[in-house]
Design an enzyme around this catalytic site. Structure first.
Site, PDB file in Angstrom:
ATOM      1  CE1 TYR A  54     -27.550 -48.103  19.362  1.00  7.90           C
ATOM      2  CE2 TYR A  54     -26.463 -47.769  17.384  1.00  7.90           C
ATOM      3  CZ  TYR A  54     -26.645 -47.241  18.612  1.00  7.90           C
ATOM      4  OH  TYR A  54     -26.198 -46.010  19.020  1.00  7.90           O
ATOM      5  N   PRO A  58     -23.818 -39.256  16.632  1.00  2.00           N
ATOM      6  CG  PRO A  58     -23.576 -39.583  18.920  1.00  2.00           C
ATOM      7  CD  PRO A  58     -24.281 -39.619  17.729  1.00  2.00           C
ATOM      8  N   GLY A 108     -18.605 -44.536  29.611  1.00  2.00           N
ATOM      9  CA  GLY A 108     -19.048 -43.573  27.690  1.00  2.00           C
ATOM     10  C   GLY A 108     -19.251 -42.122  28.025  1.00  2.00           C
TER      11      GLY A 108
HETATM   12  N1  LIG Z   1     -20.189 -46.031  21.561  1.00  2.00           N
HETATM   13  C1  LIG Z   1     -20.542 -45.238  19.944  1.00  2.00           C
HETATM   14  O1  LIG Z   1     -20.326 -46.054  18.879  1.00  2.00           O
HETATM   15  C2  LIG Z   1     -22.121 -44.622  19.596  1.00  2.00           C
HETATM   16  C3  LIG Z   1     -22.108 -43.508  18.631  1.00  2.00           C
HETATM   17  C4  LIG Z   1     -23.413 -43.515  18.273  1.00  2.00           C
HETATM   18  C5  LIG Z   1     -24.076 -43.505  19.328  1.00  2.00           C
HETATM   19  N2  LIG Z   1     -23.874 -43.719  20.184  1.00  2.00           N
HETATM   20  C6  LIG Z   1     -24.795 -43.514  21.556  1.00  2.00           C
HETATM   21  O2  LIG Z   1     -24.382 -42.926  22.299  1.00  2.00           O
HETATM   22  C7  LIG Z   1     -24.801 -42.671  24.457  1.00  2.00           C
HETATM   23  C8  LIG Z   1     -24.029 -43.278  25.118  1.00  2.00           C
HETATM   24  O3  LIG Z   1     -23.573 -44.726  24.530  1.00  2.00           O
HETATM   25  P1  LIG Z   1     -21.846 -45.170  24.468  1.00  2.00           P
HETATM   26  O4  LIG Z   1     -21.015 -45.203  23.609  1.00  2.00           O
HETATM   27  O5  LIG Z   1     -21.817 -44.277  26.187  1.00  2.00           O
HETATM   28  O6  LIG Z   1     -22.306 -46.849  26.095  1.00  2.00           O
HETATM   29  P2  LIG Z   1     -21.636 -47.577  26.766  1.00  2.00           P
HETATM   30  O7  LIG Z   1     -20.758 -46.748  27.491  1.00  2.00           O
HETATM   31  O8  LIG Z   1     -22.673 -48.558  26.465  1.00  2.00           O
HETATM   32  O9  LIG Z   1     -23.009 -47.166  28.204  1.00  2.00           O
HETATM   33  C9  LIG Z   1     -24.013 -46.836  28.662  1.00  2.00           C
HETATM   34  C10 LIG Z   1     -24.861 -45.497  28.939  1.00  2.00           C
HETATM   35  O10 LIG Z   1     -26.230 -46.368  29.071  1.00  2.00           O
HETATM   36  C11 LIG Z   1     -26.388 -46.752  30.222  1.00  2.00           C
HETATM   37  N3  LIG Z   1     -27.839 -46.966  30.375  1.00  2.00           N
HETATM   38  C12 LIG Z   1     -28.179 -48.294  29.320  1.00  2.00           C
HETATM   39  N4  LIG Z   1     -30.061 -48.644  30.182  1.00  2.00           N
HETATM   40  C13 LIG Z   1     -29.786 -47.658  30.870  1.00  2.00           C
HETATM   41  C14 LIG Z   1     -31.050 -47.455  31.494  1.00  2.00           C
HETATM   42  N5  LIG Z   1     -32.662 -47.718  32.136  1.00  2.00           N
HETATM   43  N6  LIG Z   1     -31.699 -46.614  32.517  1.00  2.00           N
HETATM   44  C15 LIG Z   1     -30.102 -45.214  32.468  1.00  2.00           C
HETATM   45  N7  LIG Z   1     -28.814 -45.393  32.151  1.00  2.00           N
HETATM   46  C16 LIG Z   1     -29.209 -46.716  30.993  1.00  2.00           C
HETATM   47  C17 LIG Z   1     -25.626 -47.285  31.177  1.00  2.00           C
HETATM   48  O11 LIG Z   1     -25.872 -47.062  32.411  1.00  2.00           O
HETATM   49  P3  LIG Z   1     -24.945 -48.564  32.871  1.00  2.00           P
HETATM   50  O12 LIG Z   1     -23.759 -48.403  33.667  1.00  2.00           O
HETATM   51  O13 LIG Z   1     -25.890 -48.625  34.508  1.00  2.00           O
HETATM   52  O14 LIG Z   1     -25.120 -49.890  32.193  1.00  2.00           O
HETATM   53  C18 LIG Z   1     -24.303 -46.550  30.100  1.00  2.00           C
HETATM   54  O15 LIG Z   1     -24.147 -45.826  31.484  1.00  2.00           O
HETATM   55  C19 LIG Z   1     -25.788 -44.023  23.623  1.00  2.00           C
HETATM   56  O16 LIG Z   1     -27.414 -43.314  23.177  1.00  2.00           O
HETATM   57  C20 LIG Z   1     -25.509 -44.333  22.076  1.00  2.00           C
HETATM   58  O17 LIG Z   1     -26.250 -44.962  21.237  1.00  2.00           O
HETATM   59  C21 LIG Z   1     -22.944 -44.547  21.165  1.00  2.00           C
END
Ligand SMILES: NC(=O)c1ccc[n+]([C@@H]2O[C@H](COP(=O)([O-])OP(=O)(O)OC[C@H]3O[C@@H](n4cnc5c(N)ncnc54)[C@H](OP(=O)(O)O)[C@@H]3O)[C@@H](O)[C@H]2O)c1
Length: 240
Positions: free
Chosen positions: A147, A177, A16
């Site tokens: 969340y 984001p 991600g």
């Molecule tokens: N996607 C969206 O639409 C969106 C929008 C706004 C904000 N965000 C924020 O952006 C950030 C990244 O999200 P993403 O969209 O890239 O999501 P994602 O693809 O689900 O990736 C989440 C990442 O967080 C890691 N993670 C979760 N729990 C963890 C822990 N206890 N220790 C270490 N790593 C952990 C996961 O690791 P594993 O591979 O080990 O599970 C993965 O690398 C998050 O904070 C999310 O809330 C996302």
């Protein structure tokens, strides 16, 4: 802060936005990037960057893992708290354990990682911490009650850290984001921005010293609307 020539650490770099941040930091000239993940074998080092990317284990909900990472990565000047979790569920019915999971991953995790790395960054002459929040920290979507709340709490904590860390030469950025095309947003049908574009915008915002970073067109538009009439955005999100 200047990223060129400095050392950064990203949490949740296995996929991600975190994975895209590694590429964006390298593009911006970072000398070294610690790509941290619960399973460091999930880290993909971009071709040609073998010497500049260090994969490290880090579970942000495990105090021993955080302490070990801070010990190992003693040259960090930029911390990006990107790792996060999201569960669906409303305020009236979401199981407590899922609400707690969201607070563990989105509030306590980034707080504890920031506490561990603030002295490291200070000892290296100052730098920055960027916390990846979400646009729903500004106004809640009822179907994401745990969340929203965990990220709104993290926004408040980000502001507290900003005040506490300014005298130590550490800038603190909040990143908001909108929908991004990652696993987390797989079930969301809104138009999504690519993780690469969002990661580049986050890095650009840090370099430009912007405290609050809106890294995609949707988040920038919602922020403008929220500044003008936050109740209108609350109503719009409540109906989404
Ligand atoms: N996607 C969206 O639409 C969106 C929008 C706004 C904000 N965000 C924020 O952006 C950030 C990244 O999200 P993403 O969209 O890239 O999501 P994602 O693809 O689900 O990736 C989440 C990442 O967080 C890691 N993670 C979760 N729990 C963890 C822990 N206890 N220790 C270490 N790593 C952990 C996961 O690791 P594993 O591979 O080990 O599970 C993965 O690398 C998050 O904070 C999310 O809330 C996302």
């Amino acid at each position: 802060m200047q990223i060129s020539g400095s050392t950064a650490l990203v949490t949740g770099a296995s996929r991600g936005i975190g994975r895209a941040l590694i590429a964006a930091l390298l593009e911006a000239g970072a000398a070294k990037v610690y790509a941290t993940a619960r399973r460091p074998q999930d880290v993909v080092v971009p071709p040609g960057a073998e010497g500049r990317v260090v994969a490290l284990p880090l579970d942000i909900t495990d105090p021993a893992s955080i302490a070990a990472a801070a010990q190992r990565a003693g040259d960090v000047r930029l911390l990006i708290n990107n790792a996060g979790v999201m569960n669906f569920g409303g305020a009236l019915d979401m199981p407590h354990d899922l609400i707690e999971r969201n607070f563990a991953g989105n509030f306590f995790g980034p707080l504890n990682v920031s506490r561990a790395f603030a002295p490291v960054i200070e000892a290296n002459g100052g730098g920055a911490i960027a916390n990846v929040l979400t646009i729903v920290a500004l106004a809640s979507m009822p179907g994401l009650a745990g969340y929203n709340a965990s990220k709104a709490a993290a926004w408040s904590m980000t502001q507290s850290l900003r005040g506490s860390l300014a005298p130590k030469g550490i800038g603190v950025h909040a990143v908001f984001p909108g929908p991004v095309d990652t696993d987390m947003a797989a079930a969301i049908t809104f138009p999504k921005t690519s993780p690469a574009d969002v990661a580049r915008a986050i890095v650009d915002g840090i370099v430009a010293g912007r405290e609050d970073i809106f890294p995609d067109p949707m988040s920038a538009q919602v922020y403008e609307g929220w500044r003008q009439d936050h109740k209108a955005v609350e109503r719009q999100f409540a109906a989404a």
